[in-house]
Design an enzyme around this catalytic site. Structure first.
Site, PDB file in Angstrom:
ATOM      1  N   TYR A  50     -23.240  -5.880  64.147  1.00 30.81           N
ATOM      2  CA  TYR A  50     -23.799  -5.252  65.347  1.00 30.81           C
ATOM      3  C   TYR A  50     -25.226  -5.752  65.589  1.00 30.81           C
ATOM      4  O   TYR A  50     -25.552  -6.234  66.675  1.00 30.81           O
ATOM      5  CB  TYR A  50     -23.803  -3.732  65.208  1.00 30.81           C
ATOM      6  CG  TYR A  50     -24.501  -3.022  66.345  1.00 30.81           C
ATOM      7  CD1 TYR A  50     -23.836  -2.791  67.555  1.00 30.81           C
ATOM      8  CD2 TYR A  50     -25.820  -2.584  66.224  1.00 30.81           C
ATOM      9  CE1 TYR A  50     -24.478  -2.148  68.610  1.00 30.81           C
ATOM     10  CE2 TYR A  50     -26.458  -1.944  67.273  1.00 30.81           C
ATOM     11  CZ  TYR A  50     -25.784  -1.732  68.455  1.00 30.81           C
ATOM     12  OH  TYR A  50     -26.427  -1.116  69.499  1.00 30.81           O
ATOM     13  N   LYS A  54     -26.427  -8.270  68.602  1.00 36.15           N
ATOM     14  CA  LYS A  54     -27.428  -7.799  69.548  1.00 36.15           C
ATOM     15  C   LYS A  54     -28.679  -8.683  69.526  1.00 36.15           C
ATOM     16  O   LYS A  54     -29.298  -8.926  70.573  1.00 36.15           O
ATOM     17  CB  LYS A  54     -27.798  -6.356  69.232  1.00 36.15           C
ATOM     18  CG  LYS A  54     -26.736  -5.347  69.605  1.00 36.15           C
ATOM     19  CD  LYS A  54     -26.598  -5.219  71.120  1.00 36.15           C
ATOM     20  CE  LYS A  54     -25.702  -4.078  71.523  1.00 36.15           C
ATOM     21  NZ  LYS A  54     -25.632  -3.917  72.996  1.00 36.15           N
ATOM     22  N   SER A  92     -22.355   6.569  68.189  1.00 38.07           N
ATOM     23  CA  SER A  92     -23.611   7.275  67.951  1.00 38.07           C
ATOM     24  C   SER A  92     -23.375   8.753  67.658  1.00 38.07           C
ATOM     25  O   SER A  92     -23.995   9.326  66.760  1.00 38.07           O
ATOM     26  CB  SER A  92     -24.543   7.127  69.159  1.00 38.07           C
ATOM     27  OG  SER A  92     -24.908   5.783  69.367  1.00 38.07           O
TER      28      SER A  92
END
Length: 217
Positions: A50, A54, A92
């Site tokens: 991740y 990113k 999240s």
């Protein structure tokens, strides 16, 4: 052949603090700010795809907008909490939900930066509408240890089985890293406290039926 210039006045790109702070060589005394970048080799070694993805995505965005003469401004939010906009559970919110359902019997010896979803939205508006805004903007309110997170949840919602033990009791408690959100504060953003982020997230989970409300004694 030069790439075509785009006609947009300013492009606001949503990145993540995951493209900022992942660097094992950074001294604990160094304040994480917009000048920091995550170490790609470290991301690969730890299989943190991740943060790797990113970081690469943001780097490419800077390269391509420079070629095309586009005014790019980047917002780097931390873990976003607060009311859910979508009907489904995202990664999240699972971070919090597991501590309320009893599926997590312990909490990790780790830290996480948090920010309210409304602050993230306002940050995008501010950097778009402020002519002097430029570069990257770390969007985070505070860094909490997982132990602090479960303590806050237990304080607001004692009816849920929040864990009380750490999964790693051999090593010292990980200390929160230092960071700066001064650039956004200078634009007028007043960050919502992390406690409110957690409270609003849980209330939203209850309202959307993702978290049953047990009866209180």
């Amino acid at each position: 052949m030069q790439p075509p210039r785009l006609k947009s006045r300013r492009l606001v790109f949503t990145s993540t603090i995951g493209a900022v702070y992942m660097n094992p060589n950074r001294s604990p005394d160094v304040i994480v700010d917009e000048s920091c970048w995550s170490d790609l080799d470290y991301c690969k070694d730890t299989k943190n795809w991740y943060c790797y993805g990113k970081t690469v995505a943001e780097q490419v965005a800077w390269e391509e907008t420079k070629k095309r003469g586009v005014d790019l401004v980047v917002v780097n939010p931390s873990l976003v909490l607060g009311p859910l906009l979508q009907p489904t559970i995202n990664a999240s919110i699972i971070h919090i939900l597991k501590y309320l359902t009893g599926s997590a019997k312990t909490y990790a010896n780790s830290v996480q930066a948090y920010v309210h979803v409304k602050d993230v939205a306002l940050a995008h508006i501010l950097v778009y509408e402020t002519p002097a805004a430029s570069g990257r903007y770390v969007c985070a309110e505070s860094v909490l240890h997982r132990g602090e997170v479960v303590e806050i949840l237990a304080k607001f919602f004692p009816e849920y089985p929040t864990p009380t033990k750490c999964s790693d009791e051999k090593n010292p408690r990980v200390k929160p890293y230092k960071f700066s959100n001064k650039k956004l504060k200078d634009l007028g953003l007043e960050f919502t406290p992390a406690e409110q982020c957690l409270y609003d997230a849980v209330k939203s989970l209850q309202e959307k039926g993702h978290l049953p409300i047990p009866p209180r004694d």
